[in-house]
Design a protein around this motif. Structure first.
Motif, PDB file in Angstrom:
ATOM      1  N   VAL A 178       0.797  -1.080   0.047  1.00 31.65           N
ATOM      2  CA  VAL A 178      -0.080   0.112  -0.099  1.00 31.65           C
ATOM      3  C   VAL A 178       0.828   1.267   0.079  1.00 31.65           C
ATOM      4  O   VAL A 178       0.576   2.215  -0.761  1.00 31.65           O
ATOM      5  CB  VAL A 178      -0.958  -0.206   1.181  1.00 31.65           C
ATOM      6  CG1 VAL A 178      -1.419   1.332   1.486  1.00 31.65           C
ATOM      7  CG2 VAL A 178      -1.962  -1.080   1.107  1.00 31.65           C
ATOM      8  N   LYS A 179       1.829   1.152   1.086  1.00 33.86           N
ATOM      9  CA  LYS A 179       2.661   2.544   0.941  1.00 33.86           C
ATOM     10  C   LYS A 179       3.628   2.506  -0.070  1.00 33.86           C
ATOM     11  O   LYS A 179       4.075   3.642  -0.603  1.00 33.86           O
ATOM     12  CB  LYS A 179       3.226   2.710   2.438  1.00 33.86           C
ATOM     13  CG  LYS A 179       2.319   2.816   3.482  1.00 33.86           C
ATOM     14  CD  LYS A 179       3.027   2.850   4.791  1.00 33.86           C
ATOM     15  CE  LYS A 179       2.167   3.444   6.092  1.00 33.86           C
ATOM     16  NZ  LYS A 179       2.761   3.386   7.224  1.00 33.86           N
ATOM     17  N   THR A 201      -0.325   4.023  -2.914  1.00 33.18           N
ATOM     18  CA  THR A 201      -0.395   5.326  -2.304  1.00 33.18           C
ATOM     19  C   THR A 201       0.387   6.278  -3.319  1.00 33.18           C
ATOM     20  O   THR A 201      -0.302   7.263  -3.655  1.00 33.18           O
ATOM     21  CB  THR A 201       0.087   5.326  -0.869  1.00 33.18           C
ATOM     22  OG1 THR A 201      -0.907   4.499  -0.130  1.00 33.18           O
ATOM     23  CG2 THR A 201      -0.233   6.923  -0.361  1.00 33.18           C
ATOM     24  N   ALA A 240      -1.348   9.369  -5.333  1.00 32.42           N
ATOM     25  CA  ALA A 240      -0.793  10.659  -5.036  1.00 32.42           C
ATOM     26  C   ALA A 240      -0.408  11.245  -6.466  1.00 32.42           C
ATOM     27  O   ALA A 240      -0.691  12.597  -6.504  1.00 32.42           O
ATOM     28  CB  ALA A 240       0.543  10.651  -4.276  1.00 32.42           C
ATOM     29  N   ASN A 285       3.021  13.636  -1.847  1.00 30.55           N
ATOM     30  CA  ASN A 285       2.446  12.496  -0.879  1.00 30.55           C
ATOM     31  C   ASN A 285       0.997  12.842  -0.470  1.00 30.55           C
ATOM     32  O   ASN A 285       0.705  14.224  -0.498  1.00 30.55           O
ATOM     33  CB  ASN A 285       3.335  11.766   0.259  1.00 30.55           C
ATOM     34  CG  ASN A 285       3.506  12.996   1.213  1.00 30.55           C
ATOM     35  OD1 ASN A 285       2.832  13.928   1.302  1.00 30.55           O
ATOM     36  ND2 ASN A 285       4.597  12.822   1.895  1.00 30.55           N
ATOM     37  N   LEU A 286       0.217  11.985  -0.321  1.00 29.43           N
ATOM     38  CA  LEU A 286      -1.245  12.554  -0.076  1.00 29.43           C
ATOM     39  C   LEU A 286      -1.217  13.098   1.357  1.00 29.43           C
ATOM     40  O   LEU A 286      -1.991  13.893   1.406  1.00 29.43           O
ATOM     41  CB  LEU A 286      -2.079  11.263   0.324  1.00 29.43           C
ATOM     42  CG  LEU A 286      -2.405  10.625  -1.138  1.00 29.43           C
ATOM     43  CD1 LEU A 286      -3.071   9.418  -1.266  1.00 29.43           C
ATOM     44  CD2 LEU A 286      -3.266  11.621  -2.180  1.00 29.43           C
ATOM     45  N   ALA A 334      -5.358  10.257   3.127  1.00 27.79           N
ATOM     46  CA  ALA A 334      -4.663   9.193   2.823  1.00 27.79           C
ATOM     47  C   ALA A 334      -4.788   7.920   3.897  1.00 27.79           C
ATOM     48  O   ALA A 334      -4.815   6.925   3.183  1.00 27.79           O
ATOM     49  CB  ALA A 334      -3.194   9.689   3.412  1.00 27.79           C
ATOM     50  N   ILE A 358      -7.677   6.441   2.126  1.00 25.43           N
ATOM     51  CA  ILE A 358      -7.385   5.235   0.975  1.00 25.43           C
ATOM     52  C   ILE A 358      -6.659   4.243   1.611  1.00 25.43           C
ATOM     53  O   ILE A 358      -6.966   3.154   0.956  1.00 25.43           O
ATOM     54  CB  ILE A 358      -6.658   6.278   0.011  1.00 25.43           C
ATOM     55  CG1 ILE A 358      -7.561   7.296  -0.813  1.00 25.43           C
ATOM     56  CG2 ILE A 358      -5.864   5.613  -1.043  1.00 25.43           C
ATOM     57  CD1 ILE A 358      -6.761   8.382  -1.535  1.00 25.43           C
ATOM     58  N   ASN A 359      -5.625   4.489   2.463  1.00 24.73           N
ATOM     59  CA  ASN A 359      -5.029   3.427   3.137  1.00 24.73           C
ATOM     60  C   ASN A 359      -5.766   2.268   3.570  1.00 24.73           C
ATOM     61  O   ASN A 359      -5.635   1.072   3.230  1.00 24.73           O
ATOM     62  CB  ASN A 359      -3.932   3.994   4.054  1.00 24.73           C
ATOM     63  CG  ASN A 359      -2.885   4.538   3.585  1.00 24.73           C
ATOM     64  OD1 ASN A 359      -2.494   4.144   2.486  1.00 24.73           O
ATOM     65  ND2 ASN A 359      -1.995   5.064   4.391  1.00 24.73           N
TER      66      ASN A 359
END
Length: 125
Positions: free
Chosen positions: A35-36, A40, A44, A51-52, A67, A70-71
């Motif tokens: 995810v990260k 993500t 973004a 970054n978000l 963020a 969405i995460n």
């Protein structure tokens, strides 16, 4: 007293739970990295941001809220599509191989009667 504690610790449920926690922790790191590290940053870029979490508007850090949402959605989707769907498919294949049929849902007779009464009363109106 100690024999009861030993019996409790050696029960299958406690050991299964311990294994599940350890595996869950390890799997969390994998999903978090996906995810990260992948998803993500792609999202973004859709917002033209580095970054978000860094997006703000007049002091309100709405980017961190977006963020987090969405995460959450991405983690839930990753768990569903990478774990739940394949496991359900594997269970269905195993059950079909062993001739195990899925149990049909049984309706309580009282519930069925109440449903008929409700439907009859709503048809009278």
């Amino acid at each position: 007293m100690l024999s009861g504690f030993k019996k409790f610790l050696l029960q299958g449920n406690v050991i299964d739970l311990a294994v599940a926690v350890v595996i869950g922790t390890a799997f969390t790191a994998v999903v978090d990295a996906i995810v990260k590290g992948l998803l993500t940053p792609l999202i973004a870029r859709l917002f033209n941001a580095k970054n978000l979490a860094g997006m703000t508007w007049e002091g309100f850090a709405y980017g961190s809220v977006i963020a987090a949402i969405i995460n959450f959605v991405l983690v839930a989707a990753a768990i569903y599509f990478l774990v739940v769907v394949p496991m359900n498919h594997m269970i269905e294949r195993r059950n079909a191989k062993h001739g195990i049929k899925q149990e049909e849902e049984t309706v309580d007779p009282q519930i069925a009667l109440l449903t008929e009464i409700r439907d009859s009363l709503s048809a009278r109106k």
